[in-house]
Design a protein around this motif. Structure first.
Motif, PDB file in Angstrom:
ATOM      1  N   SER A 212       0.949  -1.277   0.072  1.00 13.30           N
ATOM      2  CA  SER A 212       0.153   0.023   0.014  1.00 13.30           C
ATOM      3  C   SER A 212       0.895   1.517  -0.226  1.00 13.30           C
ATOM      4  CB  SER A 212      -1.020  -0.222   1.078  1.00 13.30           C
ATOM      5  OG  SER A 212      -1.728  -0.968   1.072  1.00 13.30           O
ATOM      6  N   ALA A 213       2.090   1.096   0.356  1.00 16.69           N
ATOM      7  CA  ALA A 213       3.187   2.336   0.369  1.00 16.69           C
ATOM      8  C   ALA A 213       3.301   2.763  -0.867  1.00 16.69           C
ATOM      9  CB  ALA A 213       4.420   2.061   1.140  1.00 16.69           C
ATOM     10  N   ALA A 522      16.341   6.514  -5.037  1.00 14.49           N
ATOM     11  CA  ALA A 522      15.550   6.055  -4.154  1.00 14.49           C
ATOM     12  C   ALA A 522      15.866   4.698  -3.735  1.00 14.49           C
ATOM     13  CB  ALA A 522      14.192   5.956  -4.680  1.00 14.49           C
ATOM     14  N   GLN A 523      16.618   3.946  -4.544  1.00 15.44           N
ATOM     15  CA  GLN A 523      17.021   2.706  -4.022  1.00 15.44           C
ATOM     16  C   GLN A 523      18.112   2.753  -3.049  1.00 15.44           C
ATOM     17  OE1 GLN A 523      14.483   0.066  -5.437  1.00 15.44           O
ATOM     18  NE2 GLN A 523      16.290  -0.860  -4.730  1.00 15.44           N
ATOM     19  N   SER A 524      18.904   3.576  -3.368  1.00 15.06           N
ATOM     20  CA  SER A 524      19.959   4.011  -2.243  1.00 15.06           C
ATOM     21  C   SER A 524      19.402   4.237  -0.838  1.00 15.06           C
ATOM     22  CB  SER A 524      20.647   5.188  -2.772  1.00 15.06           C
ATOM     23  OG  SER A 524      21.343   4.773  -4.092  1.00 15.06           O
ATOM     24  N   MET A 525      18.239   5.059  -0.977  1.00 15.31           N
ATOM     25  CA  MET A 525      17.779   5.397   0.308  1.00 15.31           C
ATOM     26  C   MET A 525      16.899   4.028   0.924  1.00 15.31           C
ATOM     27  SD  MET A 525      17.188   7.708   2.600  1.00 15.31           S
ATOM     28  CE  MET A 525      17.054   9.250   2.072  1.00 15.31           C
ATOM     29  N   ILE A 526      16.425   3.151   0.187  1.00  9.93           N
ATOM     30  CA  ILE A 526      15.946   1.826   0.541  1.00  9.93           C
ATOM     31  C   ILE A 526      16.962   1.111   1.150  1.00  9.93           C
ATOM     32  CG2 ILE A 526      15.002  -0.320  -0.025  1.00  9.93           C
ATOM     33  CD1 ILE A 526      13.240   1.191  -2.325  1.00  9.93           C
ATOM     34  N   LYS A 527      18.142   1.029   0.691  1.00 11.48           N
ATOM     35  CA  LYS A 527      19.217   0.316   1.093  1.00 11.48           C
ATOM     36  C   LYS A 527      19.914   0.862   2.574  1.00 11.48           C
ATOM     37  CE  LYS A 527      24.063  -0.955  -0.443  1.00 11.48           C
ATOM     38  NZ  LYS A 527      25.195  -0.918  -1.179  1.00 11.48           N
ATOM     39  N   GLU A 528      19.813   2.236   2.700  1.00  8.40           N
ATOM     40  CA  GLU A 528      20.359   2.831   3.712  1.00  8.40           C
ATOM     41  C   GLU A 528      19.708   2.344   5.041  1.00  8.40           C
ATOM     42  OE1 GLU A 528      22.251   7.086   4.859  1.00  8.40           O
ATOM     43  OE2 GLU A 528      20.139   7.036   4.221  1.00  8.40           O
ATOM     44  N   PHE A 529      18.308   2.022   4.932  1.00  5.09           N
ATOM     45  CA  PHE A 529      17.560   1.741   6.233  1.00  5.09           C
ATOM     46  C   PHE A 529      17.308   0.233   6.138  1.00  5.09           C
ATOM     47  CE2 PHE A 529      16.910   6.265   6.370  1.00  5.09           C
ATOM     48  CZ  PHE A 529      16.669   6.554   7.628  1.00  5.09           C
ATOM     49  N   ASP A 530      17.134  -0.265   4.931  1.00 10.81           N
ATOM     50  CA  ASP A 530      16.648  -1.716   5.044  1.00 10.81           C
ATOM     51  C   ASP A 530      17.449  -2.681   5.725  1.00 10.81           C
ATOM     52  OD1 ASP A 530      14.274  -3.454   3.842  1.00 10.81           O
ATOM     53  OD2 ASP A 530      16.004  -4.523   2.820  1.00 10.81           O
ATOM     54  N   GLY A 531      16.751  -3.387   6.555  1.00  9.99           N
ATOM     55  CA  GLY A 531      17.559  -4.399   7.494  1.00  9.99           C
ATOM     56  C   GLY A 531      18.122  -3.875   8.672  1.00  9.99           C
ATOM     57  N   VAL A 539      14.077  -3.106  10.057  1.00  8.17           N
ATOM     58  CA  VAL A 539      13.322  -1.941   9.509  1.00  8.17           C
ATOM     59  C   VAL A 539      13.236  -2.501   7.771  1.00  8.17           C
ATOM     60  CG1 VAL A 539      13.464   0.548   8.574  1.00  8.17           C
ATOM     61  CG2 VAL A 539      14.450  -0.407  10.827  1.00  8.17           C
ATOM     62  N   ASN A 540      12.012  -2.252   7.320  1.00 14.30           N
ATOM     63  CA  ASN A 540      11.766  -2.363   5.972  1.00 14.30           C
ATOM     64  C   ASN A 540      11.859  -1.060   5.292  1.00 14.30           C
ATOM     65  OD1 ASN A 540      10.488  -2.737   3.734  1.00 14.30           O
ATOM     66  ND2 ASN A 540       8.691  -4.232   4.439  1.00 14.30           N
ATOM     67  N   GLY A 541      13.104  -1.291   4.388  1.00 13.11           N
ATOM     68  CA  GLY A 541      13.338  -0.001   3.682  1.00 13.11           C
ATOM     69  C   GLY A 541      12.406   0.509   2.648  1.00 13.11           C
ATOM     70  N   LYS A 542      11.832  -0.639   2.122  1.00 11.49           N
ATOM     71  CA  LYS A 542      10.604  -0.387   0.973  1.00 11.49           C
ATOM     72  C   LYS A 542       9.367   0.353   1.776  1.00 11.49           C
ATOM     73  CE  LYS A 542      11.603  -3.846  -2.279  1.00 11.49           C
ATOM     74  NZ  LYS A 542      10.937  -5.172  -3.043  1.00 11.49           N
ATOM     75  N   LEU A 543       9.013  -0.161   2.831  1.00 11.17           N
ATOM     76  CA  LEU A 543       7.859   0.327   3.579  1.00 11.17           C
ATOM     77  C   LEU A 543       8.058   1.736   3.987  1.00 11.17           C
ATOM     78  CD1 LEU A 543       5.002   0.170   5.087  1.00 11.17           C
ATOM     79  CD2 LEU A 543       6.400  -0.770   6.894  1.00 11.17           C
ATOM     80  N   THR A 544       9.323   2.173   4.219  1.00 12.55           N
ATOM     81  CA  THR A 544       9.624   3.583   4.838  1.00 12.55           C
ATOM     82  C   THR A 544      10.162   4.529   3.879  1.00 12.55           C
ATOM     83  OG1 THR A 544      11.757   2.642   5.653  1.00 12.55           O
ATOM     84  CG2 THR A 544       9.771   2.725   7.080  1.00 12.55           C
ATOM     85  N   LEU A 593       4.940  -1.049  14.960  1.00 14.68           N
ATOM     86  CA  LEU A 593       5.160   0.156  13.925  1.00 14.68           C
ATOM     87  C   LEU A 593       6.069  -0.491  12.920  1.00 14.68           C
ATOM     88  CD1 LEU A 593       5.459   3.156  16.061  1.00 14.68           C
ATOM     89  CD2 LEU A 593       3.351   2.437  14.858  1.00 14.68           C
ATOM     90  N   LEU A 594       7.039  -1.369  13.193  1.00 12.23           N
ATOM     91  CA  LEU A 594       8.058  -1.876  12.381  1.00 12.23           C
ATOM     92  C   LEU A 594       7.273  -2.597  11.137  1.00 12.23           C
ATOM     93  CD1 LEU A 594      10.929  -3.120  14.239  1.00 12.23           C
ATOM     94  CD2 LEU A 594      10.902  -1.253  12.543  1.00 12.23           C
ATOM     95  N   SER A 595       6.013  -3.070  11.515  1.00  9.47           N
ATOM     96  CA  SER A 595       5.002  -3.924  10.552  1.00  9.47           C
ATOM     97  C   SER A 595       4.492  -2.908   9.535  1.00  9.47           C
ATOM     98  CB  SER A 595       4.460  -4.753  11.293  1.00  9.47           C
ATOM     99  OG  SER A 595       5.044  -5.749  11.935  1.00  9.47           O
TER     100      SER A 595
END
Length: 639
Positions: A212-213, A522-531, A539-544, A593-595
């Motif tokens: 949904s994000a 944007a993928q770099s931002m996903i990678k920065e937070f993901d996991g 943390v789910n980088g795609k969700l956030t 919240l992580l979910s």
């Protein structure tokens, strides 16, 4: 602590803990909270202020300022008449439960389907009215799947231990509620077991929070006849005619896969399960407007989910109920009484400054083509700014009429108001969108950007210390509300917002090469937070991603604005950024919240984003051996 008292040696190792560690050590989460901190402190103070005011309103010491407040007072009187609520017991809910029980077939249900929705009763699908993503000046009809018992479809995965723990809690609570409403124990157990079966048919076919994000994937226009043909048992054409007066040519389907699977979920074999699912949904949705025991029992699942030790006091719950029903009326009262014109102008000026900073940054951007830059700046200059409280509140509130306890009860009044709200929503189909109306009341501690309206809104409630104060330095204000303002502007250019034009239409205004480069960033931002490890999970980088892009752009632009002031102090700027995110939460709430939350955890919002800014390293002399160091190649800068 004063900003000068924070030690650079500690900041270099762990910025968030250096600024907030002492506060975290001493902070206590109230028993009726799942968290405490910067945002929640403001919420608590506003609640206290308004409850004091409305107690004076109840007692007659304060007079209602307008007709809407007269009606609010009547509802508040009913909500706080706990003796009357106890004497009414389960009686108010029983006719609605009986209405569900009396349905014997799909034909039976189809005869009253529109009224069913107006009564606020659940169905295994949802229809609503929102601005058309491709023609945002007009409202369109949307269709989506049903809501599940657990917070997200991921909780239904066999590998998810949280779901296995939570479903029994939900079922036990629902069973208790049904017994309290007059059902026998065995009957209540059978209803809940059957309802769970139906709920588990729904879950695999709805979108997860992560899915949904990606906001733009909601837009799946379909001819209404084609959608209606996907349901063998529900007469959707007659249903929608009853709500909007005619059959529309088109519907926008936000969850197409759900409707592809619809006949497997809803059929003669599942009819009894669906009825029981409706009973469970209805009883759970009504507990706050019945007796105190209903409210206490009805909160057991959410307290387990969030880690709250106890329910809020009944007086506060009554305030939330009445004020939530009249939210824009209460926001208007709060905004006029507690938010001055000087502050409103000052914050408006900050927004304009931030827009100017953004325009400069877009003009100097080294990866956008000239054509895309022009369109981005056009969108930026078309941005509407709302600060403090709206010029007018939704005229719908003038229709809210409350009957006193002599002629009615709390349940009936809430039910009747709900019916007005639903009727009003469907009356807006195919009508022009009123962009002057706010989605948040002025007493809400939050802010938002709406891509379909290209508007940013900053309610009065958030415009207080530590976010903003006339007593704070400009650098502190830019590190607080300035970063929040720029965050909301950045949403116009995040992975979702960037796909809408200056009029709020879903419309690609990028060159192919520019969008490809943006997607890489944007993928770099996903990678920065993901996991990232947090609360025993990751943390789910795609969700956030959209919120993280907005945080990064917001902090970066706010810093540039702060540097433009004569009294600039970047130390104050960064420290106040960390202060606004200070939070202490229960483990359960963190994991929830992580979910489901599109925002990264507050601690990581404070901690990670500063590592992307070169000035953070020079301000605190951060070196490669320090805990806060990030290699220049790994720093993400989008806006």
């Amino acid at each position: 602590m004063k900003n000068s008292e924070f030690k650079d040696s500690e900041i270099k190792d762990n910025f968030y803990k250096a600024v907030n560690g002492e506060w975290i050590k001493n902070a206590t989460i109230p028993n009726d909270h799942s968290s405490t901190g910067g945002f929640m402190d403001l919420v608590d103070n506003i609640d206290k202020t308004l409850m004091n005011d409305f107690d004076a309103l109840k007692s007659g010491k304060m007079k209602p300022q307008n007709d809407d407040m007269v009606e609010f007072k009547k509802l508040y009187d009913l909500a706080t008449d706990f003796d009357k609520r106890e004497s009414d017991g389960a009686k108010p809910i029983q006719p609605l439960l009986k209405k569900i029980e009396n349905i014997q077939s799909f034909d039976d249900l189809n005869k009253k389907l529109s009224d069913w929705t107006l009564d606020g009763l659940p169905l295994p699908f949802n229809f609503g009215i929102e601005a058309d993503m491709k023609n945002a000046k007009y409202n369109a009809l949307y269709a989506s799947g049903a809501g599940t018992f657990l917070p997200d479809k991921t909780y239904y995965d066999k590998e998810n231990p949280a779901g296995a723990k939570l479903m029994p809690v939900f079922k036990k609570m629902s069973q208790k509620l049904l017994v309290m409403a007059g059902y026998k124990d065995a009957q209540a157990k059978n209803i809940v077991d059957s309802a769970e079966q139906f709920d588990r048919l729904i879950a695999p076919n709805v979108k997860s929070a992560e899915e949904s994000a990606d906001f733009t994937k909601m837009y799946n226009p379909m001819s209404f006849d084609d959608l209606a043909a996907k349901s063998n048992k529900f007469d959707l054409i007659t249903y929608i005619k009853g709500l909007i007066g005619q059959e529309p040519n088109q519907v926008i389907v936000s969850e197409p896969e759900y409707f592809e699977a619809f006949n497997k979920i809803v059929n003669d074999d599942t009819f009894a399960m669906m009825k029981n699912w409706m009973l469970v949904k209805t009883i759970n949705g009504s507990t706050s407007i019945l007796t105190e025991e209903f409210r206490q029992v009805g909160g057991e699942f959410s307290r387990t989910l969030s880690g709250k030790k106890e329910a809020v006091k009944k007086e506060k719950a009554a305030y939330y109920l009445a004020a939530g029903t009249f939210d824009q009326v209460i926001g208007d009262y709060y905004g006029h009484k507690y938010f001055g014109e000087k502050a409103k102008q000052d914050v408006h000026d900050m927004v304009v400054k931030m827009i100017n900073v953004y325009e400069k940054r877009l003009s100097n951007n080294d990866w956008l083509s000239e054509d895309t830059k022009k369109m981005a700046i056009k969108k930026l200059n078309a941005l509407s700014i709302h600060v403090g409280f709206p010029d007018k509140i939704d005229p719908l509130f003038n229709q809210f009429k409350v009957t006193g306890k002599e002629d009615g009860n709390l349940f009936t009044n809430i039910h009747n108001i709900g019916k007005l709200v639903i009727k009003d929503e469907f009356s807006k189909w195919n009508q022009p969108v009123d962009k002057s109306l706010w989605d948040m009341s002025a007493n809400t501690v939050n802010a938002y950007y709406s891509p379909l309206e290209n508007v940013i809104v900053f309610p009065a409630a958030i415009l207080q210390a530590p976010f903003y104060s006339l007593k704070q330095s400009s650098s502190e204000n830019f590190g607080g509300i300035g970063a929040v303002i720029a965050h909301e502007i950045s949403h116009a250019f995040d992975n979702n917002g960037c796909q809408f034009d200056e009029d709020g239409n879903l419309n690609n205004w990028w060159t192919k090469e520019d969008h490809k480069h943006f997607d890489t960033l944007a993928q770099s931002m996903i990678k920065e937070f993901d996991g990232m490890p947090f609360a025993g999970q990751k943390v789910n980088g795609k969700l956030t991603v959209s919120e993280n892009i907005a945080d990064a752009g917001g902090l970066s632009c706010a810093e540039e604005a702060a540097k433009g002031e004569e009294d600039c102090n970047l130390r104050d700027f960064f420290i106040n950024w960390a202060k606004i995110w200070r939070t202490k939460s229960t483990e359960q709430f963190k994991q929830l919240l992580l979910s489901i939350d599109v925002h990264a955890p507050s601690e990581l919002r404070a901690q990670v984003q500063v590592k992307n800014l070169d000035d953070f390293y020079t301000t605190f002399d951060v070196k490669p051996d320090d805990g806060m160091y990030m290699k220049p190649a790994d720093r993400v800068n989008i806006w």
